[in-house]
Write a protein that holds these residues in place. Structure first.
Motif, PDB file in Angstrom:
ATOM      1  N   PHE A 603       0.902  -1.227   0.110  1.00  0.00           N
ATOM      2  CA  PHE A 603      -0.141   0.123   0.081  1.00  0.00           C
ATOM      3  C   PHE A 603       0.501   1.274  -0.257  1.00  0.00           C
ATOM      4  O   PHE A 603       0.885   2.466  -0.890  1.00  0.00           O
ATOM      5  N   ARG A 604       1.595   1.490   0.701  1.00  0.00           N
ATOM      6  CA  ARG A 604       3.014   2.565   0.449  1.00  0.00           C
ATOM      7  C   ARG A 604       3.727   2.745  -0.872  1.00  0.00           C
ATOM      8  O   ARG A 604       3.831   3.741  -1.025  1.00  0.00           O
ATOM      9  N   ALA A 605       3.347   1.262  -1.332  1.00  0.00           N
ATOM     10  CA  ALA A 605       3.432   1.856  -3.000  1.00  0.00           C
ATOM     11  C   ALA A 605       3.250   2.263  -4.328  1.00  0.00           C
ATOM     12  O   ALA A 605       3.493   1.950  -5.214  1.00  0.00           O
ATOM     13  N   GLY A 606       1.800   2.117  -3.227  1.00  0.00           N
ATOM     14  CA  GLY A 606       0.981   2.724  -4.437  1.00  0.00           C
ATOM     15  C   GLY A 606      -0.168   1.756  -4.993  1.00  0.00           C
ATOM     16  O   GLY A 606      -1.540   2.057  -5.796  1.00  0.00           O
ATOM     17  N   ARG A 607      -0.342   0.087  -3.980  1.00  0.00           N
ATOM     18  CA  ARG A 607      -1.640  -0.275  -4.013  1.00  0.00           C
ATOM     19  C   ARG A 607      -2.704   0.364  -3.251  1.00  0.00           C
ATOM     20  O   ARG A 607      -2.348   1.345  -3.123  1.00  0.00           O
ATOM     21  N   ARG A 608      -3.724  -0.661  -4.275  1.00  0.00           N
ATOM     22  CA  ARG A 608      -5.327   0.312  -3.619  1.00  0.00           C
ATOM     23  C   ARG A 608      -6.186  -0.306  -3.448  1.00  0.00           C
ATOM     24  O   ARG A 608      -7.137  -0.491  -2.569  1.00  0.00           O
ATOM     25  N   LEU A 609      -6.143  -2.531  -3.701  1.00  0.00           N
ATOM     26  CA  LEU A 609      -6.212  -3.149  -2.968  1.00  0.00           C
ATOM     27  C   LEU A 609      -5.907  -4.255  -2.927  1.00  0.00           C
ATOM     28  O   LEU A 609      -4.887  -4.494  -3.761  1.00  0.00           O
ATOM     29  N   PHE A 610      -6.169  -4.524  -1.630  1.00  0.00           N
ATOM     30  CA  PHE A 610      -5.328  -5.689  -1.664  1.00  0.00           C
ATOM     31  C   PHE A 610      -7.045  -7.173  -0.689  1.00  0.00           C
ATOM     32  O   PHE A 610      -7.384  -6.936  -0.398  1.00  0.00           O
ATOM     33  N   LEU A 611      -6.261  -8.586  -1.898  1.00  0.00           N
ATOM     34  CA  LEU A 611      -7.838  -9.164  -1.789  1.00  0.00           C
ATOM     35  C   LEU A 611      -7.156 -10.063  -0.905  1.00  0.00           C
ATOM     36  O   LEU A 611      -6.209 -11.173  -1.296  1.00  0.00           O
ATOM     37  N   ALA A 612      -7.731 -10.727   0.009  1.00  0.00           N
ATOM     38  CA  ALA A 612      -7.829 -11.776   1.267  1.00  0.00           C
ATOM     39  C   ALA A 612      -8.758 -12.542   1.577  1.00  0.00           C
ATOM     40  O   ALA A 612     -10.292 -12.110   1.150  1.00  0.00           O
ATOM     41  N   ILE A 613      -8.939 -14.023   1.170  1.00  0.00           N
ATOM     42  CA  ILE A 613      -9.631 -15.246   0.480  1.00  0.00           C
ATOM     43  C   ILE A 613      -9.643 -16.329   1.964  1.00  0.00           C
ATOM     44  O   ILE A 613      -8.785 -16.331   1.752  1.00  0.00           O
ATOM     45  N   ARG A 614      -9.987 -16.024   2.692  1.00  0.00           N
ATOM     46  CA  ARG A 614     -10.251 -16.945   3.816  1.00  0.00           C
ATOM     47  C   ARG A 614     -11.321 -18.186   3.610  1.00  0.00           C
ATOM     48  O   ARG A 614     -12.688 -18.254   3.973  1.00  0.00           O
ATOM     49  N   ASN A 615     -11.084 -19.779   3.718  1.00  0.00           N
ATOM     50  CA  ASN A 615     -12.303 -20.948   3.786  1.00  0.00           C
ATOM     51  C   ASN A 615     -12.488 -20.430   5.496  1.00  0.00           C
ATOM     52  O   ASN A 615     -11.887 -19.659   6.201  1.00  0.00           O
ATOM     53  N   GLU A 616     -13.810 -21.124   5.485  1.00  0.00           N
ATOM     54  CA  GLU A 616     -14.736 -20.800   6.136  1.00  0.00           C
ATOM     55  C   GLU A 616     -14.040 -21.124   7.798  1.00  0.00           C
ATOM     56  O   GLU A 616     -14.042 -20.735   9.369  1.00  0.00           O
ATOM     57  N   THR A 617     -13.006 -22.610   8.083  1.00  0.00           N
ATOM     58  CA  THR A 617     -12.513 -23.319   8.864  1.00  0.00           C
ATOM     59  C   THR A 617     -11.065 -23.651   8.665  1.00  0.00           C
ATOM     60  O   THR A 617     -10.454 -24.359   9.179  1.00  0.00           O
ATOM     61  N   ALA A 618     -10.052 -22.395   7.688  1.00  0.00           N
ATOM     62  CA  ALA A 618      -9.242 -22.186   8.179  1.00  0.00           C
ATOM     63  C   ALA A 618      -8.071 -22.293   9.225  1.00  0.00           C
ATOM     64  O   ALA A 618      -7.283 -22.399   9.865  1.00  0.00           O
TER      65      ALA A 618
END
Length: 745
Positions: A603-618
């Motif tokens: 984000f400091r380098a300019g990213r605007r979106l970060f997507l993390a996906i988590r399985n319900e029982t991870a």
């Protein structure tokens, strides 16, 4: 690998949904491996005109969900000439490019192979005419290429799916579903033309998935007099209670004499012989448009990932390859042989060798032609002797495609002389005797309906209920049992098989068909419903990502799957997630700390979106809420964090074309298995599944050897081997030149 390598990527010929996913994967894998990567805009015409530009990591961001191709495509007349190819060679070498990934159809790949073989001669001529210096020519004596097949027709021999075919099938089936509703309202017949000059894949599979009455494809022209056969089938369907009729025509359809069969001709036949106002719909380029399906995103990503590795690691004198799909795995096909075999199919059709054309399409294509021939006509029992009573029930969680499977069971069971009984409400309904005999008209409209018309329950009969279950089977005089469902369905069937010594009523043929969005069942690489759920997830993620476009934001999205991470991982590949958390791997504080540091730095380098996906029982403790709070706290206001729990939308909606086709195919094998056992007098318990491209039966009695019962998933899960691809295409900043696992069978 030489980190000074320069890699070009181009898309050529007709566009196909999923090309952008392939381009993105080629670019990011190439950068990951230390190469400089260039886009050749507008296909081979761009090479001729010198429209070549360097690409950075972010240049291919946010393109997974876009149709078409962001680097453009064209059909180049100039490239077909030697002067044009001379200009293309010079323009590539001006930028030091001698490695190419080409995404296109057989025509584009044929041109690619010609260019590759001519390369030394082209360079020699350029040097002789002063168009290229000798040192540059000496440094690039060979052109290295890898091909990816971008074709909605799915017409390349040797690969089971081509980029764009699944998305095109989505467009067609969506249109058929819409047309069917208006056709039924007016009791009307529609003739629908779909693409497919030399390949009937789209027409055939759409006919199966859409429940059409008649289909005309190039590889299997109808026999003389087919017009009367078609009219008779439509009359029979109406007499059986169907309110609408649908005929599908592939654009390359012809009769046995080689004369084209057009949609207009079919319409005229229907109007003259049925005295009915038939309507024509030509879907045209809508089949190429729109967002790619989940499959065309994740599989195209894997293909691009593998193609970049292939071409960057190619050695002098090596054979060029097409990177394709076989048995649900990445496979390498000799480029020359693949193109030659593909063109031979059209030649075989032109020569009237229809058996050869069908054989070239593969056994599963031929199998679906036979299955469709049965499914598309009203049932006529052909089996001799008494009618055997077979019950169909659902058990476990709801999976889109259950209705399609039940419909196929009724249609195919009736054709084999069975009395098909529908059990309402799973095993509790069977115990209570909530059973009804099903006729064709009861299920005829179920082909594309979501939900489960028979209902489903998760309940597994307890030990104290087994006696009542046995009595119900005896009272209903059942001869066989078809169970369509998830993990609990398999547990119940396994219990019945292992308790036969105590309960003789359980000694009847039992066949299980996998239907679970979790894709956690033994003996099958894919379950009915998983593809629909994945498409639902990806559609939701597209909207979530779009909502973040106005701010710097991290999204933590929770998917279903129980203790199987299939949906989470494949959604991560298809949607471009930066991080995916799976129950198979677990979660640790150290990993979360590393992930947070990377996120903050990006984000400091300019990213605007970060997507993390988590399985319900991870993780039991690192919940979706906890994860979001950690990311929020460590960001210190640099970005917002939002969370989304997708919930039951993953189970809803009409089944995807793939799930409809899979349900029909698996149930076809299940009914054949039951019929064979009833004829032979055996009483085996089996569960069926798709393994590679084959449907395989496994003994229920040994099911516990194949599963981890505590985790409720198979001991071996093929898709876990795809994890490295997410690292390569979603995480910027990994070491250049780092070795990447190869995703081949």
């Amino acid at each position: 690998m030489d980190v000074s390598s320069r890699l070009g990527v181009l898309t050529s010929g007709g566009d196909a949904q999923g090309m952008n996913a392939a381009v993105r994967a080629v670019v990011r894998t190439g950068l990951h491996l230390g190469a400089e990567v260039f886009a050749v805009d507008d296909g081979w015409q761009g090479a001729v005109d010198g429209h070549i530009r360097a690409l950075a990591w972010d240049d291919v961001g946010s393109i997974l969900n876009r149709g078409g191709t962001v680097i453009g495509t064209a059909r180049s007349a100039d490239f077909r000439t030697r002067p044009g190819r001379l200009r293309a060679a010079r323009n590539l070498l001006e930028r030091g490019i001698d490695r190419l990934v080409v995404v296109g159809g057989d025509g584009s790949l044929t041109g690619t192979e010609l260019f590759r073989t001519e390369w030394p001669g082209l360079l020699e001529e350029l040097v002789a005419t002063g168009g290229l210096d000798a040192a540059t020519a000496a440094a690039h004596p060979e052109l290295f290429v890898a091909g990816l097949v971008g074709s909605i027709d799915n017409d390349m021999v040797g690969t089971e799916m081509t980029i764009g075919a699944d998305s095109a099938l989505h467009r067609i089936v969506e249109a058929l579903d819409a047309i069917a509703s208006t056709a039924a309202s007016h009791q009307r017949t529609f003739v629908v033309e779909v693409m497919g000059r030399h390949c009937g894949y789209l027409a055939l599979m759409a006919a199966v998935a859409g429940g059409s009455d008649y289909v005309l494809i190039p590889e299997s022209p109808p026999a003389p007099g087919w017009e009367e056969e078609m009219v008779d089938k439509l009359r029979e369907s109406r007499a059986a209670g169907r309110r609408e009729s649908m005929v599908l025509v592939a654009e390359g359809a012809r009769d046995r004499a080689g004369a084209p069969i057009t949609a207009a001709y079919v319409r005229g036949v229907l109007q003259d012989r049925l005295s009915e106002d038939a309507r024509v719909t030509i879907l045209g380029h809508v089949q190429r448009g729109g967002a790619p399906s989940a499959y065309d995103r994740w599989m195209s990503t894997l293909l691009g990932y593998a193609a970049a590795q292939e071409v960057l690691s190619a050695e002098p004198g090596g054979e060029p390859h097409v990177v394709g799909v076989r048995h649900n795995r990445i496979t390498l096909l000799p480029l020359v042989e693949a193109v030659s075999a593909t063109r031979a199919v059209a030649t075989a059709v032109d020569a009237g060798d229809y058996a050869g054309a069908m054989a070239a399409r593969g056994s599963s294509f031929t199998e679906m032609v036979r299955t469709y021939a049965t499914m598309s006509r009203p049932p006529v029992a052909t089996a001799p002797g008494p009618r055997r009573r077979v019950a169909v029930l659902h058990a476990g969680g709801l999976a889109p495609g259950m209705n399609t499977a039940a419909r196929a069971a009724v249609r195919l069971g009736l054709d084999r002389g069975m009395t098909v009984l529908g059990v309402n409400g799973g095993f509790p309904g069977l115990i209570d005797g909530d059973v009804v005999e099903l006729a064709w008209h009861d299920v005829e409209g179920w082909v594309g309906e979501g939900g489960a018309g028979l209902g489903t329950r998760r309940a597994v009969p307890e030990v104290e209920q087994l006696y009542a279950l046995g009595r119900a089977i005896e009272r209903l005089e059942l001869d066989g049992l078809l169970i369509i469902g998830g993990f609990n369905a398999y547990l119940a069937a396994h219990r019945m098989v292992t308790e036969r010594d105590r309960y003789p009523a359980f000694a009847l043929p039992i066949v299980c068909v996998p239907a679970s969005i979790d894709n956690n069942l033994p003996g099958s690489e894919l379950s009915i419903g998983a593809d629909t759920a994945l498409n639902n997830i990806v559609e939701a993620l597209d909207k979530i990502k779009q909502s973040a476009s106005a701010a710097k934001r991290c999204f933590v999205v929770e998917t279903m799957g129980r203790r199987c991470g299939y949906l989470a991982l494949m959604a991560g590949l298809a949607a471009g997630a930066e991080r995916v958390y799976l129950p198979e791997e677990g979660m640790s504080l150290a990993e979360l700390a590393t992930d947070t540091e990377r996120m903050v730095a990006s984000f400091r380098a300019g990213r605007r979106l970060f997507l993390a996906i988590r399985n319900e029982t991870a993780s039991d403790l690192y919940t979706t809420d906890v994860l979001a709070r950690i990311f929020q706290e460590e960001g210190h206001g640099l970005y917002d964090v939002r969370q989304a729990v997708l919930g039951h939308l993953q189970q809803g909606g009409n089944p995807s074309p793939f799930d409809r086709i899979l349900a029909t195919r698996l149930v076809s094998h299940a009914i054949a298995d039951l019929a064979g056992q009833l004829e032979a007098g055996t009483a085996e318990g089996r569960y069926l599944g798709l393994v590679g491209s084959d449907v395989v039966a496994h003994p229920l009695v040994h099911m516990d050897e194949e599963v981890d019962l505590s985790a409720r998933r198979p001991r071996h899960q093929w898709w876990l081997g795809l994890r490295p691809a997410i690292e390569a295409v979603s995480r910027q900043g990994t070491p250049a030149g780092e070795a990447l696992p190869v995703l081949r069978a």
